[in-house]
Design an enzyme around this catalytic site. Structure first.
Site, PDB file in Angstrom:
ATOM      1  N   ARG A 141      50.803  47.196  17.141  1.00  0.00           N
ATOM      2  CA  ARG A 141      50.304  46.391  18.261  1.00  0.00           C
ATOM      3  C   ARG A 141      49.312  45.344  17.758  1.00  0.00           C
ATOM      4  O   ARG A 141      49.337  44.198  18.204  1.00  0.00           O
ATOM      5  CB  ARG A 141      49.633  47.287  19.315  1.00  0.00           C
ATOM      6  N   ARG A 155      38.156  54.861  17.152  1.00  0.00           N
ATOM      7  CA  ARG A 155      38.528  55.005  18.567  1.00  0.00           C
ATOM      8  C   ARG A 155      39.205  56.355  18.818  1.00  0.00           C
ATOM      9  O   ARG A 155      38.998  56.960  19.863  1.00  0.00           O
ATOM     10  CB  ARG A 155      39.441  53.847  18.992  1.00  0.00           C
ATOM     11  N   ARG A 214      44.635  41.906  18.723  1.00  0.00           N
ATOM     12  CA  ARG A 214      43.416  42.563  19.217  1.00  0.00           C
ATOM     13  C   ARG A 214      42.545  42.978  18.045  1.00  0.00           C
ATOM     14  O   ARG A 214      42.997  43.707  17.160  1.00  0.00           O
ATOM     15  CB  ARG A 214      43.807  43.804  20.041  1.00  0.00           C
ATOM     16  N   ARG A 257      36.546  57.575  30.944  1.00  0.00           N
ATOM     17  CA  ARG A 257      36.661  57.957  29.539  1.00  0.00           C
ATOM     18  C   ARG A 257      35.605  58.984  29.159  1.00  0.00           C
ATOM     19  O   ARG A 257      35.582  59.435  28.011  1.00  0.00           O
ATOM     20  CB  ARG A 257      36.450  56.720  28.668  1.00  0.00           C
ATOM     21  N   LYS A 305      49.419  53.845  27.961  1.00  0.00           N
ATOM     22  CA  LYS A 305      48.859  53.758  29.319  1.00  0.00           C
ATOM     23  C   LYS A 305      49.178  52.410  29.967  1.00  0.00           C
ATOM     24  O   LYS A 305      49.575  52.359  31.122  1.00  0.00           O
ATOM     25  CB  LYS A 305      47.332  53.946  29.297  1.00  0.00           C
TER      26      LYS A 305
HETATM   27  P1  AMP Z   1      41.307  49.885  26.056  1.00  0.00           P
HETATM   28  O1  AMP Z   1      41.947  48.557  26.247  1.00  0.00           O
HETATM   29  O2  AMP Z   1      41.357  50.750  27.286  1.00  0.00           O
HETATM   30  O3  AMP Z   1      41.794  50.606  24.830  1.00  0.00           O
HETATM   31  O4  AMP Z   1      39.745  49.607  25.818  1.00  0.00           O
HETATM   32  C1  AMP Z   1      39.287  48.868  24.700  1.00  0.00           C
HETATM   33  C2  AMP Z   1      37.813  49.135  24.460  1.00  0.00           C
HETATM   34  O5  AMP Z   1      37.055  48.774  25.619  1.00  0.00           O
HETATM   35  C3  AMP Z   1      37.449  50.603  24.205  1.00  0.00           C
HETATM   36  O6  AMP Z   1      37.632  50.961  22.847  1.00  0.00           O
HETATM   37  C4  AMP Z   1      35.975  50.617  24.637  1.00  0.00           C
HETATM   38  O7  AMP Z   1      35.155  50.045  23.641  1.00  0.00           O
HETATM   39  C5  AMP Z   1      35.974  49.684  25.826  1.00  0.00           C
HETATM   40  N1  AMP Z   1      36.228  50.419  27.094  1.00  0.00           N
HETATM   41  C6  AMP Z   1      37.308  50.307  27.921  1.00  0.00           C
HETATM   42  N2  AMP Z   1      37.215  51.132  28.961  1.00  0.00           N
HETATM   43  C7  AMP Z   1      36.048  51.804  28.808  1.00  0.00           C
HETATM   44  C8  AMP Z   1      35.384  52.832  29.543  1.00  0.00           C
HETATM   45  N3  AMP Z   1      35.931  53.348  30.658  1.00  0.00           N
HETATM   46  N4  AMP Z   1      34.195  53.282  29.074  1.00  0.00           N
HETATM   47  C9  AMP Z   1      33.639  52.774  27.972  1.00  0.00           C
HETATM   48  N5  AMP Z   1      34.212  51.837  27.211  1.00  0.00           N
HETATM   49  C10 AMP Z   1      35.408  51.335  27.616  1.00  0.00           C
END
Ligand code: AMP
Length: 189
Positions: free
Chosen positions: A128, A145, A134, A89, A14
């Site tokens: 990654r 996740r 991270r 999400r 993404k």
């Molecule tokens: P990402 O970088 O999009 O993979 O997000 C990393 C982490 O941030 C996720 O595993 C969630 O813990 C949190 N997170 C990001 N976006 C959301 C969302 N829209 N709703 C809830 N948690 C989020």
């Protein structure tokens, strides 16, 4: 005004593909993951709360996440539009986004769903983690996740299908081909 949701499991590309779309269509990129990581880095109250969920591979609660999104959206006023990466999400988040945009006389044009086989997601995320450092890109958290994705986020596919906005995109193979498929879906939205 072009508002796009880019969707897919963790590791589906993404972020990478959002950058291509931003470059071509001049959109503002809103990544809720990036927003939360920035808050964690600052050590803000929100960052401290977010860290507890992120480190467990869990989602931040909807009411908090929706509140944050509303604030970010107000700051992001861009007449070209926005690409939402990592939001929504959950179904309540999708409903909130619909309302937030409708209040501004806007809507989501298309939901781009990057499909990648599970074993490939796993390899990508582990690699990654080695580069990005991270904390949530370790094997145990990745498993959580992916599980959270399947139970809480995958139902959004049907939700956007009902809205007539879902487009499935093959998210593996040549990066250029993925980008070309995404551009075509956007141009026909
Ligand atoms: P990402 O970088 O999009 O993979 O997000 C990393 C982490 O941030 C996720 O595993 C969630 O813990 C949190 N997170 C990001 N976006 C959301 C969302 N829209 N709703 C809830 N948690 C989020």
């Amino acid at each position: 005004m072009l508002n796009i949701v880019i969707f897919g499991a963790p590791g589906s590309g993404k972020g990478t593909q959002s950058a291509r779309i931003v470059e071509k269509y001049g959109l503002t990129h809103i990544s809720t993951g990036d927003v939360l990581r920035a808050e964690m880095k600052k050590g803000s109250e929100l960052g401290i709360i977010a860290k507890q969920y992120i480190d467990q591979g869990q989602l931040i609660p909807d009411d908090l996440m929706i509140h944050i999104l509303g604030e970010v959206l107000d700051k992001a006023a861009n007449p070209q539009g926005v690409i939402f990466d990592g939001f929504p999400r959950t179904i309540p988040q999708a409903e909130a986004l619909k309302t937030l945009l409708a209040e501004r006389g806007q809507e989501v044009a298309v939901m781009l769903d990057l499909e990648v086989p599970e074993e490939l997601l796993m390899t990508r995320l582990i690699n990654r983690g080695k580069e990005s450092g991270r904390a949530d890109d370790n094997e145990e958290t990745i498993q959580k996740r992916l599980q959270v994705y399947h139970t809480q986020s995958a139902p959004l596919i049907d939700w956007y299908k009902k809205e007539g906005k879902h487009r499935l995109i093959k998210g593996y193979g040549e990066l250029e081909q993925i980008a070309a498929d995404l551009f075509e879906a956007i141009d026909h939205s």
